[in-house]
Motif scaffolding. Sequence first.
Motif, PDB file in Angstrom:
ATOM      1  N   VAL A  12     -11.120  11.817  18.276  1.00  0.00           N
ATOM      2  CA  VAL A  12     -10.175  12.931  18.383  1.00  0.00           C
ATOM      3  C   VAL A  12     -10.878  14.256  18.073  1.00  0.00           C
ATOM      4  CG1 VAL A  12      -8.114  13.984  17.348  1.00  0.00           C
ATOM      5  CG2 VAL A  12      -8.102  11.557  17.989  1.00  0.00           C
ATOM      6  N   ARG A  13     -11.695  14.294  17.031  1.00  0.00           N
ATOM      7  CA  ARG A  13     -12.435  15.529  16.694  1.00  0.00           C
ATOM      8  C   ARG A  13     -13.360  15.938  17.842  1.00  0.00           C
ATOM      9  NH1 ARG A  13     -12.582  13.117  11.612  1.00  0.00           N
ATOM     10  NH2 ARG A  13     -14.673  12.289  11.984  1.00  0.00           N
TER      11      ARG A  13
ATOM     12  N   ARG B   6      -6.451  19.281  23.323  1.00  0.00           N
ATOM     13  CA  ARG B   6      -5.373  19.667  22.414  1.00  0.00           C
ATOM     14  C   ARG B   6      -4.790  18.407  21.795  1.00  0.00           C
ATOM     15  NH1 ARG B   6      -0.094  19.493  23.335  1.00  0.00           N
ATOM     16  NH2 ARG B   6      -0.395  19.294  25.587  1.00  0.00           N
ATOM     17  N   VAL B   7      -4.790  18.330  20.465  1.00  0.00           N
ATOM     18  CA  VAL B   7      -4.243  17.158  19.778  1.00  0.00           C
ATOM     19  C   VAL B   7      -2.727  17.167  19.945  1.00  0.00           C
ATOM     20  CG1 VAL B   7      -3.992  15.963  17.572  1.00  0.00           C
ATOM     21  CG2 VAL B   7      -6.155  17.091  18.147  1.00  0.00           C
ATOM     22  N   VAL B   8      -2.202  16.091  20.515  1.00  0.00           N
ATOM     23  CA  VAL B   8      -0.766  15.940  20.730  1.00  0.00           C
ATOM     24  C   VAL B   8      -0.150  15.222  19.541  1.00  0.00           C
ATOM     25  CG1 VAL B   8       1.003  14.906  22.239  1.00  0.00           C
ATOM     26  CG2 VAL B   8      -1.076  15.920  23.238  1.00  0.00           C
ATOM     27  N   THR B   9      -0.781  14.131  19.116  1.00  0.00           N
ATOM     28  CA  THR B   9      -0.384  13.438  17.889  1.00  0.00           C
ATOM     29  C   THR B   9      -1.652  13.127  17.106  1.00  0.00           C
ATOM     30  OG1 THR B   9      -0.440  11.213  18.861  1.00  0.00           O
ATOM     31  CG2 THR B   9       1.670  12.365  18.921  1.00  0.00           C
ATOM     32  N   SER B  10      -1.641  13.445  15.824  1.00  0.00           N
ATOM     33  CA  SER B  10      -2.778  13.170  14.952  1.00  0.00           C
ATOM     34  C   SER B  10      -2.890  11.673  14.711  1.00  0.00           C
ATOM     35  CB  SER B  10      -2.589  13.890  13.619  1.00  0.00           C
ATOM     36  OG  SER B  10      -2.575  15.281  13.834  1.00  0.00           O
ATOM     37  N   PRO B  11      -4.080  11.189  14.290  1.00  0.00           N
ATOM     38  CA  PRO B  11      -4.242   9.766  14.018  1.00  0.00           C
ATOM     39  C   PRO B  11      -3.188   9.255  13.034  1.00  0.00           C
ATOM     40  CG  PRO B  11      -6.380  10.837  14.045  1.00  0.00           C
ATOM     41  CD  PRO B  11      -5.341  11.926  14.106  1.00  0.00           C
TER      42      PRO B  11
ATOM     43  N   HIS C 289      -3.144  10.951  20.151  1.00  0.00           N
ATOM     44  CA  HIS C 289      -3.103  11.378  21.552  1.00  0.00           C
ATOM     45  C   HIS C 289      -3.716  12.765  21.666  1.00  0.00           C
ATOM     46  CE1 HIS C 289       0.141   8.353  21.405  1.00  0.00           C
ATOM     47  NE2 HIS C 289      -0.289   8.068  22.615  1.00  0.00           N
ATOM     48  N   VAL C 290      -4.544  12.948  22.695  1.00  0.00           N
ATOM     49  CA  VAL C 290      -5.201  14.226  22.946  1.00  0.00           C
ATOM     50  C   VAL C 290      -5.037  14.551  24.431  1.00  0.00           C
ATOM     51  CG1 VAL C 290      -7.390  15.495  22.906  1.00  0.00           C
ATOM     52  CG2 VAL C 290      -6.920  13.765  21.148  1.00  0.00           C
ATOM     53  N   ALA C 291      -4.641  15.800  24.711  1.00  0.00           N
ATOM     54  CA  ALA C 291      -4.522  16.262  26.096  1.00  0.00           C
ATOM     55  C   ALA C 291      -5.794  16.994  26.489  1.00  0.00           C
ATOM     56  CB  ALA C 291      -3.322  17.199  26.246  1.00  0.00           C
TER      57      ALA C 291
ATOM     58  N   GLU D 183      -4.866   8.423  24.994  1.00  0.00           N
ATOM     59  CA  GLU D 183      -4.569   7.743  23.736  1.00  0.00           C
ATOM     60  C   GLU D 183      -5.903   7.216  23.214  1.00  0.00           C
ATOM     61  OE1 GLU D 183      -1.690   4.290  21.990  1.00  0.00           O
ATOM     62  OE2 GLU D 183      -2.628   3.924  23.942  1.00  0.00           O
ATOM     63  N   VAL D 184      -6.216   7.538  21.981  1.00  0.00           N
ATOM     64  CA  VAL D 184      -7.398   7.001  21.309  1.00  0.00           C
ATOM     65  C   VAL D 184      -6.854   6.019  20.287  1.00  0.00           C
ATOM     66  CG1 VAL D 184      -9.439   7.519  19.939  1.00  0.00           C
ATOM     67  CG2 VAL D 184      -8.601   9.194  21.616  1.00  0.00           C
ATOM     68  N   ALA D 185      -7.241   4.743  20.409  1.00  0.00           N
ATOM     69  CA  ALA D 185      -6.575   3.726  19.591  1.00  0.00           C
ATOM     70  C   ALA D 185      -7.535   2.678  19.040  1.00  0.00           C
ATOM     71  CB  ALA D 185      -5.507   3.011  20.434  1.00  0.00           C
ATOM     72  N   HIS D 186      -7.172   2.191  17.859  1.00  0.00           N
ATOM     73  CA  HIS D 186      -7.763   0.962  17.328  1.00  0.00           C
ATOM     74  C   HIS D 186      -6.643  -0.072  17.398  1.00  0.00           C
ATOM     75  CE1 HIS D 186      -9.681  -2.081  15.015  1.00  0.00           C
ATOM     76  NE2 HIS D 186      -8.751  -2.024  14.089  1.00  0.00           N
TER      77      HIS D 186
END
Length: 149
Positions: free
Chosen positions: A95-96, A104-109, A121-123, A131-134
Amino acid sequence: MNALGQQAHFITLSTPDLEAARDFYVVGLGWEPLLDVPGEIIFFQIAPGTVLGFFDALKFGQDLGHEPATQGAHGASGMTLAHNVGTRGEVAGVVRTMQAAGGRVVTSPREGAFGGIFHAHVADPNGVIWEVAHNPGWSIDDDGGVNLS
């Protein structure tokens, strides 16, 4: 296997600012284009046999046979692209990186509301949401098959 083969080889997204997409993915994230046609389209190989393309919105509309005045309604919406990582800590790092590249960060981790995942989520600059996910229930076999448990 049936004639459709349950495969997608190209995922192509209409983008109103191809230069912003190029800067985000190539300059910001360090992705290497498979094919880059300035003013038209840029392709990235994202998996074996799978390509992600960003197509200039005007040219995208022309390709679909839409007049320029109507083509804008045919862009990507109601979807995400996902990047799964191996640990919860990697989510914040990706995300960073995406934010530093102009995302643009839509939802923080955070803990996901569904499926036991940790995600954010990052746009990208054109509004494509990643979506960046574990997801501990997600894995890939040696033959490329995806397991979801």
